[in-house]
Design a protein around this motif. Structure first.
Motif, mmCIF file in Angstrom:
data_model
loop_
_atom_site.group_PDB
_atom_site.id
_atom_site.type_symbol
_atom_site.label_atom_id
_atom_site.label_comp_id
_atom_site.label_asym_id
_atom_site.label_seq_id
_atom_site.Cartn_x
_atom_site.Cartn_y
_atom_site.Cartn_z
ATOM 1 N N ASP A 37 -5.893 42.305 -12.531
ATOM 2 C CA ASP A 37 -5.690 41.376 -11.251
ATOM 3 C C ASP A 37 -4.987 40.132 -11.382
ATOM 4 N N CYS A 66 -3.098 36.971 -8.635
ATOM 5 C CA CYS A 66 -3.846 35.264 -8.342
ATOM 6 C C CYS A 66 -2.933 34.437 -8.533
ATOM 7 N N GLU A 123 -3.269 30.711 -7.139
ATOM 8 C CA GLU A 123 -4.299 30.764 -6.335
ATOM 9 C C GLU A 123 -5.419 30.104 -7.053
ATOM 10 N N VAL A 148 -9.414 30.431 -8.541
ATOM 11 C CA VAL A 148 -10.135 31.689 -9.009
ATOM 12 C C VAL A 148 -11.538 31.205 -9.552
ATOM 13 N N LEU A 151 -6.200 34.118 -17.251
ATOM 14 C CA LEU A 151 -5.999 33.853 -15.734
ATOM 15 C C LEU A 151 -5.377 32.516 -15.562
ATOM 16 N N ALA A 177 -3.143 31.717 -12.241
ATOM 17 C CA ALA A 177 -3.977 30.896 -11.151
ATOM 18 C C ALA A 177 -3.497 29.451 -11.351
ATOM 19 N N CYS A 194 -12.470 30.080 -3.522
ATOM 20 C CA CYS A 194 -11.682 30.909 -4.380
ATOM 21 C C CYS A 194 -10.907 32.197 -3.806
ATOM 22 N N PHE A 195 -9.912 32.467 -4.434
ATOM 23 C CA PHE A 195 -9.221 33.647 -3.953
ATOM 24 C C PHE A 195 -9.787 34.992 -4.528
ATOM 25 N N ARG A 196 -10.110 34.829 -5.696
ATOM 26 C CA ARG A 196 -11.010 35.827 -6.284
ATOM 27 C C ARG A 196 -12.056 35.365 -7.212
#
Lengths: 406, 76
Positions: free
Chosen positions: A143, A147, A150, A152, A168, A172, A237-239
């Motif tokens: 995933d 992101c 974004e 996270v 990430l 992100a 947070c987005f995720r």
């Protein structure tokens, strides 16, 4: 209250209907084996928790986890695989006929493939169930790209949490990490820890645990709780990625199938467990990488091995162990072994009442291991009236010695 | 002796199969089995979900393309 269970016979019963179970189903179904997949809830397994799968080959435009699993499902159904959505209550793998029981049925199978997978450990915080797959994620590899740009949040500080968290940061804009321990303490290895501390995109929130998840249709905020002060810390947070460990779904097999300390099933590279005729594939296995792509590889092997195992069982029971026989276990790629074949052929001509079986171990050890425990070759196994009466090992292998035992 | 009750919900959309299942199982004794026939995919999800939450035993089988039997054993 105990009602009589309905008995159904199958060639293969596959336990679990995720990526592995579906793939094993495709292989077994295509091999024309009468195959049943038992899935506890809905087919697709843990892959359906992922919005977008970008690294499964063949889908350059990416595909949703559910979409991909539906395609697997359609393909398995095309090959006549049967599905029942119910959980398995009990298994008995002690005999040649493998028994798998649900509340209603007793399934008798020639082979079983365990594809139960593993489930991510949850925080059990408020609203968690509601946002699984809708903001709460479990796989950065899957995933991360969604992101991009974004912010996270990562929960956990083990190897998975910190390494995936660093991964990430390539996508992100900010990766916050909630860690239950005091400042400076992380569960991950030292190299990951120092790399993470040096990463400007990472921020660490020590002494925190998840109190609740918030949002609308999708989650967009996590409320953390500081264990020392009791203060609530909202994090937009987005995720939110949960990396607080996985739990293999193997409690059913405790004491029956060999497992690692963490409860993952141990297999060899042919996906064979310690029990003949029982295979395991996918996330439920002790292995390094758990992805749809690795599940597919495991399950393809398990499916083919199950097919081979069933075919060998039939040869073993119906041909080799039928009446009197001389089974020569050899390796066709070995010249000396091939030479002795002539002696076996002479015996075949001289002794009408004995049927000669040439068991080549070059491709599969299965039959050899059924004939003698070590499966060592070359050796000769003598069968009288369907029973093994003598195993002659390499050292004592001669035509004369065989004849003396006939 | 426990009995089996078949509930035909073919052609019925949510939440009718769920409501009918709830009503049907109320009248049944512990150990009895309810077989709900559905052809709406949403019922194939919400009926088993409800039954599991009640602590009943559940099995779903796709008996034909887009047609399911939800087998529920009243366990308590």
């Amino acid at each position: 209250m105990d009602r009589e269970k309905i008995v159904e016979k199958y060639d293969v019963v596959i336990i679990g209907g995720g990526a592995s179970g579906l793939t094993a189903g495709i292989y077994c179904g295509r091999a024309r084996l009468n195959t049943l997949v038992l899935e506890e809830s809905l087919v697709g397994g843990i892959a359906t928790n992922t919005w977008e799968i970008e690294n499964y080959p063949g889908f350059p435009e990416s595909i949703s986890g559910t979409g991909l699993m539906n395609l697997f499902y359609q393909q398995a159904k095309k090959f006549g695989v049967k599905f029942k959505l119910t959980n398995v209550k009990n298994v008995d793998f002690s005999g040649d006929v493998k028994i798998v029981e649900t509340f209603r049925n007793r399934y008798e199978a020639k082979a079983v493939i365990i594809c139960n997978g593993s489930k991510p450990r949850l925080t059990n915080a408020e609203n968690e169930q509601q946002y699984i797959g809708k903001g709460i994620a479990f796989c950065a590899t899957c995933d991360a790209a969604s992101c991009t740009g974004e912010e996270v949040l990562v929960i956990g500080s083990g190897d998975a949490a910190i390494e995936e968290g660093m991964f990430l940061t390539k996508f992100a804009s900010k990766v916050k990490v909630s860690i239950i321990h005091d400042e400076g303490i992380m569960d991950c290895n030292a190299i990951a820890k120092s790399a993470a501390l040096a990463n400007p995109k990472m921020e660490f929130l020590h002494n925190t645990v998840v109190e609740r998840f918030e949002g609308g249709e999708e989650m967009n905020r996590v409320i953390l709780k500081n264990l020392k002060t009791g203060a609530l810390v909202p994090v937009d947070c987005f995720r939110c990625f949960l990396f607080i460990g996985y739990i293999p779904n193997t409690s059913l097999y405790k004491g029956i199938i060999d497992m690692s300390g963490k409860g993952y099933i141990l297999t060899n590279e042919n996906m064979e467990t310690n029990v003949h005729g029982v295979f395991a594939a996918g996330d439920v296995r002790e292995k390094f990488l758990r992805q749809v792509a690795t599940c597919v590889g495991d399950a393809a092997t398990a499916g083919v091995m199950a097919e081979k195992y069933i075919a060998e069982s039939e040869i073993f029971e119906n041909i080799i162990m039928n009446g009197n026989g001389i089974a020569y276990i050899y390796d066709a790629s070995d010249a000396e072994h091939r030479e002795f074949l002539e002696e076996i052929e002479k015996l075949e001509a001289e002794y009408d009442e004995y049927c000669c079986h040439k068991v080549d171990t070059y491709k599969s050890q299965g039959l050899a291991k059924r004939l003698c425990k070590t499966g060592h070759c070359p050796s000769v196994v003598i069968i009288k009236n369907g029973k093994i009466v003598k195993v002659i090992d390499e050292e004592h292998l001669s035509k004369k010695n065989i004849e003396e035992n006939l | 002796m426990s009995k089996e009750v078949v509930l035909d919900c073919l052609g019925e959309a949510c939440p009718i199969p769920l409501v009918k299942s709830e009503k049907a199982i109320e009248k049944m004794a512990v150990g009895d089995v309810l077989v709900v026939q559905v052809d709406h995919s949403c019922a194939m999800k919400n009926v088993p979900e409800w039954a599991r939450k009640q602590g009943y035993e559940v099995e779903v089988e796709e008996v034909d393309d887009g047609e399911w039997e939800i087998i529920i054993e009243k366990t308590k």
